[in-house]
Design a protein around this motif. Structure first.
Motif, short mmCIF file in Angstrom:
data_model
loop_
_atom_site.label_atom_id
_atom_site.label_comp_id
_atom_site.label_asym_id
_atom_site.label_seq_id
_atom_site.Cartn_x
_atom_site.Cartn_y
_atom_site.Cartn_z
N VAL A 28 0.86 -1.12 0.03
CA VAL A 28 0.03 -0.16 -0.03
C VAL A 28 0.84 1.30 -0.16
CG1 VAL A 28 -1.68 1.35 1.28
CG2 VAL A 28 -1.93 -1.16 0.97
N ALA A 29 2.11 1.12 0.72
CA ALA A 29 2.67 2.39 1.00
C ALA A 29 3.43 2.51 -0.40
CB ALA A 29 4.01 2.30 1.87
N ALA A 30 3.82 1.70 -1.06
CA ALA A 30 4.66 1.78 -2.43
C ALA A 30 3.62 2.38 -3.43
CB ALA A 30 5.01 0.48 -2.91
N PHE A 31 2.13 1.62 -3.53
CA PHE A 31 1.21 2.22 -4.25
C PHE A 31 1.03 3.62 -4.15
CE2 PHE A 31 -3.29 3.05 -4.92
CZ PHE A 31 -3.29 3.03 -6.24
N VAL A 32 0.92 4.29 -2.78
CA VAL A 32 0.69 5.55 -2.64
C VAL A 32 1.91 6.28 -2.87
CG1 VAL A 32 0.81 7.29 -0.66
CG2 VAL A 32 -1.07 4.86 -0.61
N LYS A 33 2.94 5.99 -2.97
CA LYS A 33 4.26 6.61 -3.21
C LYS A 33 3.96 6.71 -4.97
CE LYS A 33 8.19 8.71 -2.50
NZ LYS A 33 8.23 9.85 -1.93
N GLN A 34 3.88 5.79 -5.51
CA GLN A 34 3.79 5.91 -6.85
C GLN A 34 2.70 6.64 -7.62
OE1 GLN A 34 1.69 2.52 -9.66
NE2 GLN A 34 3.88 2.25 -10.05
N LYS A 35 1.47 6.50 -6.95
CA LYS A 35 0.42 7.23 -7.56
C LYS A 35 0.24 8.82 -6.90
CE LYS A 35 -4.68 7.18 -7.52
NZ LYS A 35 -5.10 7.14 -8.85
N TYR A 36 0.82 9.27 -5.69
CA TYR A 36 0.49 10.45 -5.38
C TYR A 36 1.81 11.11 -5.14
CZ TYR A 36 -3.97 8.75 -4.09
OH TYR A 36 -5.44 8.49 -4.32
N ASN A 37 3.17 10.39 -5.08
CA ASN A 37 4.45 10.93 -4.84
C ASN A 37 4.45 11.59 -3.56
OD1 ASN A 37 7.23 11.40 -5.39
ND2 ASN A 37 6.63 13.31 -6.31
N LYS A 38 3.73 11.04 -2.71
CA LYS A 38 3.75 11.14 -0.98
C LYS A 38 3.87 9.95 -0.53
CE LYS A 38 1.91 15.38 -2.04
NZ LYS A 38 2.26 16.66 -1.63
N ASN A 39 4.32 10.26 0.95
CA ASN A 39 4.78 9.12 1.96
C ASN A 39 3.52 8.65 2.60
OD1 ASN A 39 7.39 9.06 1.37
ND2 ASN A 39 7.99 10.83 2.76
N ASP A 40 2.41 9.39 2.57
CA ASP A 40 1.22 9.04 2.95
C ASP A 40 0.06 10.13 2.59
OD1 ASP A 40 -0.63 7.79 4.83
OD2 ASP A 40 0.64 8.05 6.64
N ILE A 41 -0.97 9.28 2.80
CA ILE A 41 -2.42 10.41 2.57
C ILE A 41 -3.32 10.28 3.29
CG2 ILE A 41 -1.85 9.89 -0.01
CD1 ILE A 41 -4.13 7.89 -0.08
N PRO A 42 -4.21 11.20 3.49
CA PRO A 42 -5.31 11.14 4.51
C PRO A 42 -6.15 10.10 4.26
CG PRO A 42 -5.21 13.25 3.53
CD PRO A 42 -4.25 12.48 2.54
N VAL A 43 -6.63 9.36 5.33
CA VAL A 43 -7.31 8.34 4.87
C VAL A 43 -8.77 8.30 4.33
CG1 VAL A 43 -8.87 8.32 7.04
CG2 VAL A 43 -8.52 6.00 6.05
N GLN A 44 -9.40 9.54 4.20
CA GLN A 44 -10.29 10.20 3.66
C GLN A 44 -10.29 9.97 2.22
OE1 GLN A 44 -8.93 12.00 5.97
NE2 GLN A 44 -10.30 13.28 7.12
N ASP A 45 -9.04 9.91 1.58
CA ASP A 45 -8.58 9.91 0.33
C ASP A 45 -9.02 8.58 -0.60
OD1 ASP A 45 -8.08 12.45 0.33
OD2 ASP A 45 -5.84 12.40 -0.42
N VAL A 46 -9.09 7.51 0.38
CA VAL A 46 -9.21 6.14 0.21
C VAL A 46 -10.83 6.10 -0.50
CG1 VAL A 46 -9.48 3.50 0.58
CG2 VAL A 46 -7.58 5.22 1.66
N ASP A 47 -11.09 5.85 -1.78
CA ASP A 47 -12.40 5.65 -2.15
C ASP A 47 -12.47 4.30 -3.28
OD1 ASP A 47 -10.88 6.51 -4.57
OD2 ASP A 47 -11.90 8.41 -4.95
#
Length: 403
Positions: free
Chosen positions: A143-162
């Motif tokens: 999940v962390a690798a996917f977030v990094k690839q998609k958003y170029n961020k180390n983490d995202i707000p859980v509200q962004d999960v759709d």
């Protein structure tokens, strides 16, 4: 560079109150995602200009509303700039929460995941098996690798999960990570627990898994035939490491124990049953369910072979089990020496016990399920196709009688 941001003030004509007024809403759209909320101002239906998104006229009330909407708009842009400057991941909902002063309770996805994993780690041996903790650790890495690839961020707000995030993660696992379908679905199911925790704690408004359906494909489980088992038994192995691995593999073919269970098998797990015969009585590491297995002669012979091993005596263990990685590597060597072309893994011994050793020889599926320590008979039924072989043999006998 700032993400594309769109602000739209609007009213809902169907929400007019008794005094002829309706609420003004703001829709924030960011990078294709949006959220709507009330800006806590009301206006008469005829005073609103939907084209300019402002109140009509120069009355004090209209001027106050327009000034307020301008302030709100400027605040949103200012909040966006602060997020960008501090390199904080943000979304339409986090802009809204920051504006409304709710951002202090914003929870980050991977932080929640780590909190969960820490709890699982602390409960290993009580509520969770070591393998369960390992699966959640691996899932979080994906999940962390996917977030990094998609958003170029180390983490995202859980509200962004759709729903789009979930299907994107599934696609990422199957393509970038090269996961098989069932592996990808199992990782998503692990991830689903994290989102359910967020939903239960009111960190997100709705469950994004509501319309996601993950269905596992039925996998044809490989197993060894009687002839292949005999080939491995008959091998003359000069190397001690291969000889030991062969013994443990055959032991599991005739007991159905999984790797984790044979590795921890101690002398206290072997006892005499009501029938006067020796049994393996242990709890499965994976499910904490009890497995009671009568010890067949070949398994008893293997136990006897190692009963005087001093190192095993010190540790109170029954068999000299190596790491799972080495066991799998060495069993492939043994398969090659025996001329078996199947892709042998150590776990295939458990499948062999369920099929060739028990079901094919007429042991009822309920008894097999109990010995395997399955919590659900449906799990055991995956092996039942092998019964076709038994039916074929039984009918061959019947056929010969009618000749």
């Amino acid at each position: 560079m700032s993400l594309p941001l769109s602000l739209l003030f609007f009213i809902k004509k169907s929400k007019v109150n008794a005094s002829g007024k309706t609420t003004i809403f703001l829709r924030i759209t960011l990078d294709g995602r949006r959220c709507e909320f009330s800006v806590h101002r009301k206006i008469k239906l005829g005073w609103w200009n939907s084209r300019t998104q402002l109140a009509l006229g120069n009355s004090p009330e209209a001027q106050e509303i327009n000034k307020y909407l301008s302030v709100v708009k400027n605040k949103i842009y200012s909040i966006q700039q602060n997020f960008e400057r501090e390199n904080i991941a943000y979304s339409a909902s986090s802009l809204r929460d920051a504006l409304l002063g709710k951002d202090k309770t914003q929870k980050m996805l991977l932080e929640i995941f780590q909190e969960h994993n820490d709890k699982v780690e602390s409960l290993i041996g009580k509520d969770f098996a070591t393998g369960t903790a390992e699966r959640y650790r691996t899932c979080k890495k994906h999940v962390a690798a996917f977030v990094k690839q998609k958003y170029n961020k180390n983490d995202i707000p859980v509200q962004d999960v759709d729903h789009k995030f979930i299907t994107g993660l599934e696609y990422y696992l199957k393509t970038t990570r090269k996961c098989a379908h069932n592996s990808a679905i199992k990782y998503i199911t692990n991830f689903k627990k994290i989102i359910r925790i967020a939903h239960a704690n009111d960190w997100i408004d709705k469950d994004p898994f509501l319309h996601w359906k993950g269905k596992l494909k039925i996998v044809e489980r490989e197993f060894l035939t009687e002839e292949e088992i005999q080939k491995i038994i008959d091998l003359h192995l000069k190397m001690e490491r291969l000889d030991q691995v062969r013994d443990i593999f055959i032991f599991c073919c005739f007991t159905g124990l999984a790797y984790a269970d044979v590795k921890k098998l101690n002398r206290g797990d072997i006892s005499v049953g009501a029938d006067g015969e020796e049994w393996v009585k242990t709890k499965r590491s994976k499910t904490d369910t009890r497995s009671n297995i009568p010890i067949l002669p070949i398994a008893k012979t293997i136990i006897e072979k190692y009963k005087d091993n001093e190192l095993l005596k010190e540790k109170d263990l029954v068999l000299p089990v190596l790491s799972n990685q080495k066991m799998n590597a060495y069993i492939k060597e043994i398969a090659n020496l025996a001329g078996i072309s199947k892709n042998l893994t150590f776990h295939l011994a458990r499948h062999t016990f369920a099929t060739t050793v028990t079901l094919t020889n007429g042991v009822p599926i309920e008894s097999v399920s109990k010995m395997l320590g399955h919590t659900n008979l449906k799990t055991t039924q995956h092996y039942a196709k092998i019964l076709d072989m038994k039916v074929s043999k039984d009918m061959a006998i019947l056929r010969s009688k009618f000749k």
